[in-house]
Design a protein around this motif. Structure first.
Motif, PDB file in Angstrom:
ATOM      1  N   ASP A  37       0.834  -1.211   0.000  1.00  0.00           N
ATOM      2  CA  ASP A  37       0.000   0.000   0.000  1.00  0.00           C
ATOM      3  C   ASP A  37       0.865   1.257   0.000  1.00  0.00           C
ATOM      4  O   ASP A  37       0.696   2.159  -0.834  1.00  0.00           O
ATOM      5  CB  ASP A  37      -0.913   0.030   1.234  1.00  0.00           C
ATOM      6  CG  ASP A  37      -1.991  -1.040   1.195  1.00  0.00           C
ATOM      7  OD1 ASP A  37      -2.013  -1.829   0.222  1.00  0.00           O
ATOM      8  OD2 ASP A  37      -2.806  -1.095   2.135  1.00  0.00           O
ATOM      9  N   ARG A  58      -2.515  -1.477  -8.348  1.00  0.00           N
ATOM     10  CA  ARG A  58      -3.403  -1.141  -7.245  1.00  0.00           C
ATOM     11  C   ARG A  58      -4.233  -2.344  -6.793  1.00  0.00           C
ATOM     12  O   ARG A  58      -4.736  -2.371  -5.667  1.00  0.00           O
ATOM     13  CB  ARG A  58      -4.306   0.039  -7.602  1.00  0.00           C
ATOM     14  CG  ARG A  58      -5.341  -0.212  -8.674  1.00  0.00           C
ATOM     15  CD  ARG A  58      -6.134   1.057  -8.987  1.00  0.00           C
ATOM     16  NE  ARG A  58      -6.706   1.627  -7.770  1.00  0.00           N
ATOM     17  CZ  ARG A  58      -7.215   2.857  -7.705  1.00  0.00           C
ATOM     18  NH1 ARG A  58      -7.215   3.637  -8.772  1.00  0.00           N
ATOM     19  NH2 ARG A  58      -7.734   3.292  -6.582  1.00  0.00           N
ATOM     20  N   SER A  59      -4.383  -3.326  -7.671  1.00  0.00           N
ATOM     21  CA  SER A  59      -5.128  -4.528  -7.290  1.00  0.00           C
ATOM     22  C   SER A  59      -4.421  -5.305  -6.186  1.00  0.00           C
ATOM     23  O   SER A  59      -5.045  -6.124  -5.495  1.00  0.00           O
ATOM     24  CB  SER A  59      -5.337  -5.429  -8.507  1.00  0.00           C
ATOM     25  OG  SER A  59      -4.087  -5.847  -9.039  1.00  0.00           O
ATOM     26  N   CYS A  98      -3.179  -3.861  -3.615  1.00  0.00           N
ATOM     27  CA  CYS A  98      -3.332  -3.056  -2.397  1.00  0.00           C
ATOM     28  C   CYS A  98      -4.657  -3.347  -1.707  1.00  0.00           C
ATOM     29  O   CYS A  98      -5.599  -3.852  -2.315  1.00  0.00           O
ATOM     30  CB  CYS A  98      -3.232  -1.562  -2.737  1.00  0.00           C
ATOM     31  SG  CYS A  98      -1.647  -1.091  -3.457  1.00  0.00           S
ATOM     32  N   LYS A 114      -8.247  -2.610   0.341  1.00  0.00           N
ATOM     33  CA  LYS A 114      -9.403  -1.763   0.048  1.00  0.00           C
ATOM     34  C   LYS A 114      -9.235  -0.392   0.688  1.00  0.00           C
ATOM     35  O   LYS A 114      -9.621   0.630   0.111  1.00  0.00           O
ATOM     36  CB  LYS A 114     -10.673  -2.439   0.568  1.00  0.00           C
ATOM     37  CG  LYS A 114     -11.941  -1.658   0.273  1.00  0.00           C
ATOM     38  CD  LYS A 114     -13.178  -2.367   0.803  1.00  0.00           C
ATOM     39  CE  LYS A 114     -14.445  -1.556   0.523  1.00  0.00           C
ATOM     40  NZ  LYS A 114     -15.660  -2.233   1.053  1.00  0.00           N
ATOM     41  N   GLN A 129      -7.302   2.257  -1.453  1.00  0.00           N
ATOM     42  CA  GLN A 129      -7.776   2.685  -2.771  1.00  0.00           C
ATOM     43  C   GLN A 129      -8.092   4.173  -2.823  1.00  0.00           C
ATOM     44  O   GLN A 129      -7.799   4.855  -3.819  1.00  0.00           O
ATOM     45  CB  GLN A 129      -9.004   1.864  -3.181  1.00  0.00           C
ATOM     46  CG  GLN A 129      -8.744   0.365  -3.282  1.00  0.00           C
ATOM     47  CD  GLN A 129      -7.606   0.022  -4.227  1.00  0.00           C
ATOM     48  OE1 GLN A 129      -7.504   0.574  -5.321  1.00  0.00           O
ATOM     49  NE2 GLN A 129      -6.743  -0.901  -3.804  1.00  0.00           N
ATOM     50  N   ASP A 162      -6.444   6.923  -5.283  1.00  0.00           N
ATOM     51  CA  ASP A 162      -7.244   7.793  -6.152  1.00  0.00           C
ATOM     52  C   ASP A 162      -6.785   9.243  -6.032  1.00  0.00           C
ATOM     53  O   ASP A 162      -6.690   9.963  -7.037  1.00  0.00           O
ATOM     54  CB  ASP A 162      -8.729   7.698  -5.786  1.00  0.00           C
ATOM     55  CG  ASP A 162      -9.391   6.449  -6.354  1.00  0.00           C
ATOM     56  OD1 ASP A 162      -8.817   5.844  -7.275  1.00  0.00           O
ATOM     57  OD2 ASP A 162     -10.473   6.072  -5.858  1.00  0.00           O
TER      58      ASP A 162
END
Length: 297
Positions: free
Chosen positions: A62, A89-90, A92, A94, A97, A101
């Motif tokens: 992350d 990012r997949s 990392c 939830k 996220q 962004d």
């Protein structure tokens, strides 16, 4: 004496003073070495290589992905940073996220990918009115210049709307920018967004309305008006609103409105929740309907 000090520093739970001083994580993993290269050695190229190693090793992915993108941005490797976030990012959590962004939005802004910036800002607004932002909590902990502070969902909504307004201005879509800035000011007003709103009105040759807003800033009636930068900007904009003659045949080109119905309805729902006693439709949404009617003609 020195031996005693070493014993104290080696007690369980004690942090290395060097790590504390430089705000470094402790240990000897790829991520820790990357942070050392970034913050202590000031070698961003080496830091990026080590951040990649951390990501591939599953070491604090992350933080490694986000920090690597930030360093890439500093080196003007913005496009590479965007692709890295999209590709990894997949891996990392939830919880990471939303932070990713925010980094993406900054990257899109820096490299001029305004349409993608607008799409992502709208997506973040939808998450808010659907109750999915902040993991469903009313506040979140943010960090700026090493200090932590609490951000409310209202403040975050206003901040995103302000960024969305600025993005629309870069596309010269001053009608959409005006509506978005007005909405932001209803939620959490500040002098900076007020000046941007005034600029939108100036660009639409609505100088009287712009002058009224700028006077509110100059008179200190809007939060943040006491800041010297806000005062200076308001004064500069005020110089632009002197009466100017426009030929009667001059007509403004109306840009595509570019605000979807579900986004507007969702934001209005939010305001209804934050002000439950309000029963009438907000004037700003009446303006939106009016603009849509113009566009339909």
């Amino acid at each position: 004496m020195e031996e005693s000090s070493r014993r104290k520093s080696s007690r369980k739970g004690d942090k290395d003073p060097f790590c504390v001083l430089h705000k470094l994580p402790s240990g000897d993993t790829p991520y820790v070495r990357a942070k050392h290269a970034q913050l202590v050695e000031k070698d961003p190229e080496v830091a990026i290589v080590l951040f990649w190693k951390a990501i591939n090793a599953g070491d604090r992915v992350d933080s490694a992905l986000k920090d690597m993108a930030v360093v890439m941005k500093q080196l003007d490797r913005t496009e590479e940073a965007i692709e890295a976030i999209k590709s990894f990012r997949s891996l990392c959590s939830k919880q990471a996220q939303e932070s990713l962004d925010n980094v993406l939005i900054d990257l899109y802004k820096k490299c001029g990918r305004i349409d993608e910036q607008i799409d992502l800002l709208k997506q973040k607004l939808r998450l808010i009115y659907q109750g999915e932002a902040f993991n469903g909590k009313p506040t979140k902990t943010a960090r700026s210049h090493g200090k932590k502070f609490q951000v409310s969902i209202k403040q975050e909504t206003s901040r995103i709307l302000g960024n969305l307004g600025w993005a629309y201005m870069q596309k010269a879509n001053y009608m959409a920018a005006e509506v978005v800035y007005k909405k932001a000011q209803m939620i959490d007003p500040d002098a900076n967004k007020a000046c941007n709103l005034a600029l939108c009105l100036i660009k639409q040759a609505r100088n009287s309305e712009a002058r009224s807003i700028l006077n509110e800033v100059l008179q200190g009636n809007i939060p943040g008006s006491e800041d010297c930068k806000a005062q200076n900007r308001a004064q500069e904009l005020m110089l632009e609103v002197e009466p100017r003659w426009l030929p009667p045949s001059t007509k403004m080109k109306i840009a595509r409105f570019d605000l979807e119905d579900d986004l507007i309805d969702g934001l209005e729902k939010l305001l209804n929740e934050w002000a439950p006693s309000r029963t009438k439709r907000l004037p700003i949404f009446e303006e939106i309907s009016s603009y849509r009617n113009q566009l339909a003609c």
